[in-house]
Design an enzyme around this catalytic site. Structure first.
Site, PDB file in Angstrom:
ATOM      1  CG  HIS A 246      -2.061   0.991   1.103  1.00 22.75           C
ATOM      2  ND1 HIS A 246      -1.959   2.510   1.290  1.00 22.75           N
ATOM      3  CD2 HIS A 246      -3.444   0.733   0.858  1.00 22.75           C
ATOM      4  CE1 HIS A 246      -3.232   2.903   1.170  1.00 22.75           C
ATOM      5  NE2 HIS A 246      -3.999   2.099   0.757  1.00 22.75           N
ATOM      6  CD  GLU A 305      -9.025  -3.914  -3.735  1.00 22.55           C
ATOM      7  OE1 GLU A 305      -9.989  -4.314  -3.106  1.00 22.55           O
ATOM      8  OE2 GLU A 305      -9.057  -3.132  -4.759  1.00 22.55           O
TER       9      GLU A 305
HETATM   10  N1  ACO Z   1       4.185  -7.327  -4.754  1.00 20.01           N
HETATM   11  C1  ACO Z   1       5.482  -7.412  -5.138  1.00 20.01           C
HETATM   12  N2  ACO Z   1       6.154  -6.266  -4.873  1.00 20.01           N
HETATM   13  C2  ACO Z   1       5.552  -5.158  -4.560  1.00 20.01           C
HETATM   14  C3  ACO Z   1       4.151  -5.033  -4.366  1.00 20.01           C
HETATM   15  C4  ACO Z   1       3.629  -6.358  -4.370  1.00 20.01           C
HETATM   16  N3  ACO Z   1       2.050  -6.277  -4.175  1.00 20.01           N
HETATM   17  N4  ACO Z   1       3.834  -4.062  -3.652  1.00 20.01           N
HETATM   18  C5  ACO Z   1       4.960  -3.281  -3.848  1.00 20.01           C
HETATM   19  N5  ACO Z   1       5.980  -4.129  -4.214  1.00 20.01           N
HETATM   20  C6  ACO Z   1       7.490  -3.409  -4.327  1.00 20.01           C
HETATM   21  C7  ACO Z   1       7.529  -2.892  -5.815  1.00 20.01           C
HETATM   22  O1  ACO Z   1       7.818  -3.593  -6.733  1.00 20.01           O
HETATM   23  C8  ACO Z   1       8.694  -1.874  -5.323  1.00 20.01           C
HETATM   24  O2  ACO Z   1       9.901  -2.553  -5.666  1.00 20.01           O
HETATM   25  P1  ACO Z   1      11.168  -1.704  -6.366  1.00 20.01           P
HETATM   26  O3  ACO Z   1      11.402  -0.445  -5.423  1.00 20.01           O
HETATM   27  O4  ACO Z   1      12.276  -2.738  -6.538  1.00 20.01           O
HETATM   28  O5  ACO Z   1      10.511  -1.421  -7.484  1.00 20.01           O
HETATM   29  C9  ACO Z   1       8.612  -1.403  -3.885  1.00 20.01           C
HETATM   30  O6  ACO Z   1       7.882  -2.578  -3.395  1.00 20.01           O
HETATM   31  C10 ACO Z   1       7.877  -0.067  -3.687  1.00 20.01           C
HETATM   32  O7  ACO Z   1       6.571  -0.013  -4.220  1.00 20.01           O
HETATM   33  P2  ACO Z   1       6.029   1.144  -4.894  1.00 20.01           P
HETATM   34  O8  ACO Z   1       5.490   0.897  -6.341  1.00 20.01           O
HETATM   35  O9  ACO Z   1       6.730   2.263  -4.794  1.00 20.01           O
HETATM   36  O10 ACO Z   1       4.685   1.290  -4.006  1.00 20.01           O
HETATM   37  P3  ACO Z   1       3.461   2.053  -4.183  1.00 20.01           P
HETATM   38  O11 ACO Z   1       3.267   2.794  -3.211  1.00 20.01           O
HETATM   39  O12 ACO Z   1       3.577   2.889  -5.713  1.00 20.01           O
HETATM   40  O13 ACO Z   1       2.349   0.987  -4.537  1.00 20.01           O
HETATM   41  C11 ACO Z   1       0.768  -0.345  -4.652  1.00 20.01           C
HETATM   42  C12 ACO Z   1       1.234   0.720  -3.805  1.00 20.01           C
HETATM   43  C13 ACO Z   1       0.321  -0.024  -6.312  1.00 20.01           C
HETATM   44  C14 ACO Z   1      -0.816  -0.710  -3.941  1.00 20.01           C
HETATM   45  C15 ACO Z   1       1.431  -1.654  -4.646  1.00 20.01           C
HETATM   46  O14 ACO Z   1       1.855  -2.025  -3.355  1.00 20.01           O
HETATM   47  C16 ACO Z   1       0.858  -2.690  -5.519  1.00 20.01           C
HETATM   48  O15 ACO Z   1       1.052  -2.864  -6.849  1.00 20.01           O
HETATM   49  N6  ACO Z   1       0.173  -3.737  -4.944  1.00 20.01           N
HETATM   50  C17 ACO Z   1      -0.344  -4.739  -5.502  1.00 20.01           C
HETATM   51  C18 ACO Z   1      -1.648  -4.375  -6.317  1.00 20.01           C
HETATM   52  C19 ACO Z   1      -2.589  -3.997  -5.211  1.00 20.01           C
HETATM   53  O16 ACO Z   1      -3.086  -5.030  -4.151  1.00 20.01           O
HETATM   54  N7  ACO Z   1      -3.426  -2.971  -5.114  1.00 20.01           N
HETATM   55  C20 ACO Z   1      -4.677  -2.764  -4.361  1.00 20.01           C
HETATM   56  C21 ACO Z   1      -4.272  -1.591  -3.433  1.00 20.01           C
HETATM   57  S1  ACO Z   1      -5.562  -1.131  -2.263  1.00 20.01           S
HETATM   58  C22 ACO Z   1      -6.414  -0.153  -2.988  1.00 20.01           C
HETATM   59  O17 ACO Z   1      -6.357   0.572  -3.834  1.00 20.01           O
HETATM   60  C23 ACO Z   1      -7.940  -0.111  -2.577  1.00 20.01           C
END
Ligand code: ACO
Length: 368
Positions: A246, A305
């Site tokens: 998140h 989610e």
């Molecule tokens: N699985 C694997 N790796 C992850 C995940 C995940 N679920 N979430 C974050 N990371 C990793 C990213 O790849 C990134 O790695 P990097 O620095 O090597 O590129 C690091 O953790 C930081 O992630 P960010 O993309 O900077 O985190 P951000 O705050 O932008 O993203 C998000 C948050 C979009 C929710 C992300 O965690 C994600 O894509 N999760 C999966 C999709 C999901 O469950 N979405 C629902 C969110 S809840 C809602 O919106 C109601």
């Protein structure tokens, strides 16, 4: 420039506060874990909208008014032709919402909350060659949504599980879809425009589009002993594990716990497949373990989610409609934010930093 506007404060709000360090969500002064104990979705609308409409009806009238709004929007199925029905569910629902008047009074707000609750089950039925079922204005909002889908009155446990879900997702700070709603409202466009922008942002897989893929992953993993290998393979391919991570929460998303509790109650009344739940718990544990090892400095926890997927599946809602059911809950929050922005805010118009090529300078061209 701050990538993804992370940590940038772009609005002041009295609506909700997401405390990512302590894992707490406050909705208009009440913490979510307390709110879900007593609130219905209809009562949360009154809570969120207080002060943003000239003639906000008393809380006691809200169930009846929302019931009437459901009946009013039902007539828009006249416009659901074959081409519209063939679209992905969220796109078909969005197309029907676009038919609503673009105003900013309480009547329009009620229609916009009623719309995803009525259009989602109706579109799902049309996609299965069944007739949409007309709303029953006397039922609670959540119970009527389930009845319009299956044709049967849901059990008390099912209706309160969906109601708890709608309350849980009703508002959540300046998430991507709410920000989209506020940008549109800041131009003084109406609530329908703000809601359509928000829904369009919500449907993306990084926001409200994640729970369908959560179930796809569970189906593919199929059995608890495959969880770690399957998840590790996905991470090795550079994929994200849906339902984890998140932008704001560095600890467990409190909404996941609120939904897990609803799921537990459904399980106790024998309305959840125990094997499915066991599989989900194994997948959750394996995912948390792998993510902690992959990103030791970035806590990646279960988000809303993951349990949304299990809860909505247990309620008989097909996965292609999960985003629309999310919208049915979040619409109350979008409208509150759109009104707050329109009433108190300025036009949202940030700057971009140009990093493209510059035109040739005439003197330089002449010298060459
Ligand atoms: N699985 C694997 N790796 C992850 C995940 C995940 N679920 N979430 C974050 N990371 C990793 C990213 O790849 C990134 O790695 P990097 O620095 O090597 O590129 C690091 O953790 C930081 O992630 P960010 O993309 O900077 O985190 P951000 O705050 O932008 O993203 C998000 C948050 C979009 C929710 C992300 O965690 C994600 O894509 N999760 C999966 C999709 C999901 O469950 N979405 C629902 C969110 S809840 C809602 O919106 C109601």
């Amino acid at each position: 420039m701050v990538s993804g506007l992370e940590d940038v404060v772009a609005a002041e709000t009295i609506l909700s506060d997401v405390d990512g360090q302590s894992g707490r969500l406050i909705i208009r002064g009440q913490s979510l874990d307390e709110l879900v104990k007593h609130a219905t979705y209809e009562s949360v609308l009154t809570l969120l909208w207080e002060g943003f409409f000239k003639e906000l009806p008393p809380a006691s009238d809200m169930p009846m008014l929302l019931g009437t709004a459901r009946q009013k929007v039902f007539k828009h199925f006249e416009a659901a032709d074959a081409e519209l029905v063939q679209q992905p569910t969220v796109d078909a629902v969005r197309a029907l919402i676009a038919r609503l008047p673009d105003a900013d009074d309480i009547g329009s707000a009620l229609l916009l909350v009623a719309a995803p609750a009525v259009f989602t089950p109706g579109i799902l039925r049309l996609q299965r060659k069944l007739e949409p079922i007309a709303p029953n204005g006397k039922l609670g909002h959540a119970a009527d949504m389930l009845r319009m889908l299956s044709g049967e009155t849901p059990t008390q446990e099912q209706a309160s599980a969906l109601d708890r879900y709608l309350v849980t997702v009703s508002d959540h700070g300046l998430n991507a879809s709410t920000f989209a709603a506020r940008v549109v409202a800041s131009t003084r466009a109406g609530l329908t425009s703000a809601t359509l922008a928000a829904l369009s942002a919500l449907k993306g897989p990084l926001h409200g589009g994640a729970p369908g893929p959560v179930l796809d992953a569970l189906d593919s993993i199929a059995s608890p002993e495959h969880a770690s290998t399957w998840l590790q393979d996905a991470l090795d391919r550079g994929e994200r594990l849906m339902g984890f991570g998140h932008r704001v929460y560095r600890v467990r998303d409190p909404r996941a716990d609120a939904l897990k509790e609803a799921l537990k109650r459904l399980t106790q009344s024998g309305q959840v497949d125990a094997k499915r739940l066991q599989l989900a718990e194994s997948v959750e544990a394996a995912a948390l373990d792998l993510l902690a090892r992959k990103k030791p400095n970035r806590p990646l926890q279960t988000n809303v989610e993951f349990y949304t997927a299990l809860l909505l599946e247990a309620l008989g809602i097909p996965r292609e409609a999960f985003t629309c059911v999310f919208a049915a809950g979040r619409s109350g929050g979008w409208i509150a934010h759109a009104r707050e922005q329109a009433v108190n805010g300025r036009l949202i118009r940030p700057q971009s930093r140009y990093i493209g090529p510059t035109p040739h300078q005439p003197q330089q061209d002449a010298a060459a």
